[in-house]
Design an enzyme around this catalytic site. Structure first.
Site, PDB file in Angstrom:
ATOM      1  N   TRP A   1      36.580  50.514  20.429  1.00 10.47           N
ATOM      2  CA  TRP A   1      35.136  50.069  21.113  1.00 10.47           C
ATOM      3  C   TRP A   1      33.963  49.813  20.285  1.00 10.47           C
ATOM      4  CZ3 TRP A   1      36.992  49.001  26.191  1.00 10.47           C
ATOM      5  CH2 TRP A   1      38.263  49.836  26.182  1.00 10.47           C
TER       6      TRP A   1
ATOM      7  N   LYS B   1      37.696  44.981  26.862  1.00 16.51           N
ATOM      8  CA  LYS B   1      36.514  44.830  27.922  1.00 16.51           C
ATOM      9  C   LYS B   1      35.822  43.573  26.798  1.00 16.51           C
ATOM     10  CE  LYS B   1      36.008  48.244  31.146  1.00 16.51           C
ATOM     11  NZ  LYS B   1      35.228  49.156  31.921  1.00 16.51           N
TER      12      LYS B   1
ATOM     13  N   ASP C   1      44.800  32.381  52.481  1.00 19.93           N
ATOM     14  CA  ASP C   1      43.906  33.483  53.361  1.00 19.93           C
ATOM     15  C   ASP C   1      42.720  33.043  53.643  1.00 19.93           C
ATOM     16  OD1 ASP C   1      43.714  36.288  54.748  1.00 19.93           O
ATOM     17  OD2 ASP C   1      42.162  36.209  53.050  1.00 19.93           O
TER      18      ASP C   1
ATOM     19  N   GLU D   1      46.148  30.020  57.065  1.00 19.83           N
ATOM     20  CA  GLU D   1      45.646  31.181  57.896  1.00 19.83           C
ATOM     21  C   GLU D   1      44.336  30.382  58.530  1.00 19.83           C
ATOM     22  OE1 GLU D   1      44.381  35.577  58.634  1.00 19.83           O
ATOM     23  OE2 GLU D   1      43.657  34.266  56.904  1.00 19.83           O
TER      24      GLU D   1
END
Length: 663
Positions: free
Chosen positions: A82, A114, A329, A383
């Site tokens: 890190w 990350k 959706d 939808e």
């Protein structure tokens, strides 16, 4: 004739809005030409996942990111303890960043990663946008990206699977996490082993999986996505999902996924929200970028980079996981600036105004085009509740390009009728109208209920009909008029919805056997309980309970619909008797006879126009479905005179029969 003229020819009521339709189509053509530039087609354009993210080379790894507002980016993770200074990306263009990681300091499979982003004012951590996997940190409870690069690729064996989207789809809607019997989060592997065989036996041809993309908030039902290229880690690994799809294909079952491109989670630690420190990298700035009802971020479909990201996402799921299509959706939320909230669409002018988001309509057209290029014959369902003209029409007819729209008005009709009307007051004329309400030329997926109707605060149809009697009187020994009514109407509602409501049919898992209770995911309001986030399959397996009858009826109904190709025939109404509560209609060689009366039987004289013979092929009151009639497949001799009028057997109250012409 132009494509817009084709659409108007099919629906002449659109003629006054021809200029609007031309405007929508022109925007689509210009946007497509603009984003393609030097690309041959949309498929070669939609390759963001092949450029951005992590890619292994012969001597290391290349990692790239699009972050126009960033001033500095560094890759951090357990592979470099890190350390925020060891692996700093370099800007390779005005907006793109790149890092080469040699083998000597490589990225092992399973590494947690990350990035640290600096925008010149502050530094903050983010998950790489194209990460194929994100996992929760058990200490901090936020998510890390994870390098996913197993030594061996998944051994696909579905090369011979063919999905025929010209045949009516029978869709089994599923949520992986709540698909297990035990309270807790079920997995892809458990679903593959335990639930897929149930779906195969029931006869459904297509599995629709919800909540595939990573979403930190489990109770969002998968609709607050953070990591668009990552499989939800709470259900298992990418290989587990691939095995599910591969196994379904080996059973002859297609698999589609809920794709959520209508909005994204507002979580800044995990997803694209404020990824480079700005709110408008992917989303609209200000109030337009915030959904007032969902609390989520709204994409700016006018930016080519956003189109690139979302189209690449579609191509990724089709190619990497062999999905056979998508259920899009929240389409109504996409295509209107007010997101169709608290609106009733009463006329054509509601579709053609400055409230319509032309950029969103263009994106949907591009999405449909891309899916056809990547996987011809894939299944696309919208939808979309407003009834936007052309949504489920192909491009040649001036449509947006989807195969089907969900028939969302029908379940609302059933809820309103069951909740507000006594049985004697059911309006069969309104029911027939709702069953047959279509845009000209467009196909509909019918359903009596989906996951939406079972969420906490609502009830399944069976629970609405039976109430707490379900807890005490579903055993064979009990005699309950409440349960008798509930079971009779449950079968009739599903049969008429399936047979007359559309050109395809959908059921949410467990509802075929009248699953009790509602759906409620663990949350603070229920003390984080999984009590209502599972499926009690054993209820239908128990020979002492009546749930078995409802499941058996559903199985026989689906088999008949498929074997007779019934949904591809138009519906012809023959008898509508409101006082007697009778509906009789024909679909090809099949007659459907419904008696909704609470107490009276009915003998029908049906004018069919030609002599012949009929056979009973399905009856809701057969004793194998918990009824009182033991006669199976009885042949009915012709009682018709020269005019072809047939006298059918007396149909009891609250029952329905299906008769097939034969001989």
């Amino acid at each position: 004739m132009t494509k817009t003229e084709n659409l108007i020819t099919m629906d002449p009521f659109l003629f006054p809005y021809e200029d609007w339709l031309d405007c929508y189509m022109d925007h689509y053509r210009k946007t497509k030409a603009w984003i393609l530039e030097n690309n041959r087609d949309l498929s070669s354009f939609a390759c963001g996942h092949l450029y951005y993210g992590f890619h292994e080379t012969g001597d290391g790894w290349v990692y790239r990111e699009w972050a126009p507002n960033a001033r500095e980016i560094s890759l951090i993770g357990d592979f470099n303890q890190w350390d925020r200074t060891k692996h700093v990306l370099r800007r390779i263009s005005g907006e793109n960043w790149e890092l080469f990681v040699p083998d000597s300091g490589g990225l092992p499979h399973g590494s947690r990663v990350k990035i640290q982003v600096s925008d010149g004012r502050s530094r903050f951590d983010r998950i790489p946008l194209y990460c194929r996997r994100a996992v929760q940190n058990t200490r901090t409870y936020d998510f890390d990206g994870q390098i996913w690069n197993p030594r061996e690729s998944f051994p696909w064996t579905d090369g011979n699977f063919h999905f025929d989207n010209q045949r009516a789809p029978f869709i089994y809607e599923c949520h992986i996490g709540m698909s297990g019997e035990n309270e807790g989060v079920s997995s892809f592997s458990q679903f593959t082993e335990s639930v897929l065989p149930k779906i195969k036996k029931l006869g459904y041809t297509t599995v629709q999986i919800m909540a595939v993309m990573e979403h930190p908030y489990y109770a969002s039902f998968g609709y607050q996505v953070t990591n668009f290229f990552a499989v939800s880690s709470r259900f298992g690994t990418p290989e587990d999902l691939k095995n599910l799809v591969n196994t379904a294909h080996s059973m002859g079952i297609a698999v589609i996924m809920d794709i959520v491109h209508s909005h994204a989670s507002g979580n800044v630690l995990e997803g694209p929200a404020c990824f480079d420190g700005t709110e408008d990298q992917f989303f609209h700035a200000g109030p337009r970028g915030h959904h007032p009802a969902w609390g989520t971020k709204l994409f700016n479909y006018g930016k080519p980079q956003v189109i690139h990201f979302l189209l690449s996402n579609l191509k990724f799921w089709l190619e990497e996981y062999h999905f056979d299509g998508f259920r899009f959706d929240g389409v109504s939320s996409m295509i209107y600036r007010d997101h169709a909230l608290d609106r009733t669409f009463t006329g054509y002018r509601d579709y053609f105004s400055r409230n319509t988001d032309v950029e969103a309509l263009t994106y949907l057209r591009l999405a449909a085009d891309l899916c056809r290029e990547v996987k011809p014959g894939c299944l696309l369902i919208a939808e979309e509740v407003s009834g936007m003209p052309g949504m489920a029409l192909d491009r040649e007819h001036g449509g947006i390009g989807f195969d089907y729209r969900l028939g969302m008005g029908l379940p609302d009709f059933w809820i309103k009728t069951i909740q507000e009307k006594r049985d004697e007051e059911w309006n069969l004329g309104l029911l027939w109208h709702e069953l047959n309400q279509r845009r000209p030329g467009e196909k509909v997926i019918a359903y009596a209920e989906s996951h939406d109707q079972a969420l906490v605060g609502d009830k399944t149809i069976m629970f609405r009909l039976a109430g707490q009697e379900m807890y005490w009187h579903m055993d064979l020994a009990s005699r309950s008029p409440v349960i008798d009514r509930a079971m009779a109407l449950h079968k009739m509602i599903r049969l008429i919805s399936c047979s007359a409501g559309g050109e395809g049919y959908l059921n949410f898992m467990g509802n075929e056997f009248g699953h009790p209770d509602w759906i409620d995911f663990p949350r603070e309001g229920n003390s984080w309980s999984y009590r209502y986030a599972c499926r009690k399959w054993s209820l239908a397996d128990n020979p002492e309970l009546r749930y078995q009858y409802l499941r058996r009826f559903d199985e026989e109904m689906i088999r008949l619909m498929q074997d007779g190709d019934i949904l591809n025939y138009p519906s012809e109404l023959l008898i509508h008797d409101e006082s007697a509560k009778i509906l009789v209609f024909r679909k090809g060689p099949f007659l459907f006879f419904f008696n909704f009366h609470v107490s009276s039987g009915y003998t029908a004289h049906i004018p069919l126009g030609r002599p012949g013979q009929y056979r009973t092929v399905l009856h809701t009151d057969w004793n194998i479905f918990g009824g009182t009639n033991i006669n199976l497949h009885e042949d009915l001799p012709s009682h018709g005179g020269r005019d072809g009028t047939f006298l059918f057997p007396r149909l009891g109250s609250r029952s329905a029969g299906v008769y097939q012409e034969w001989g």
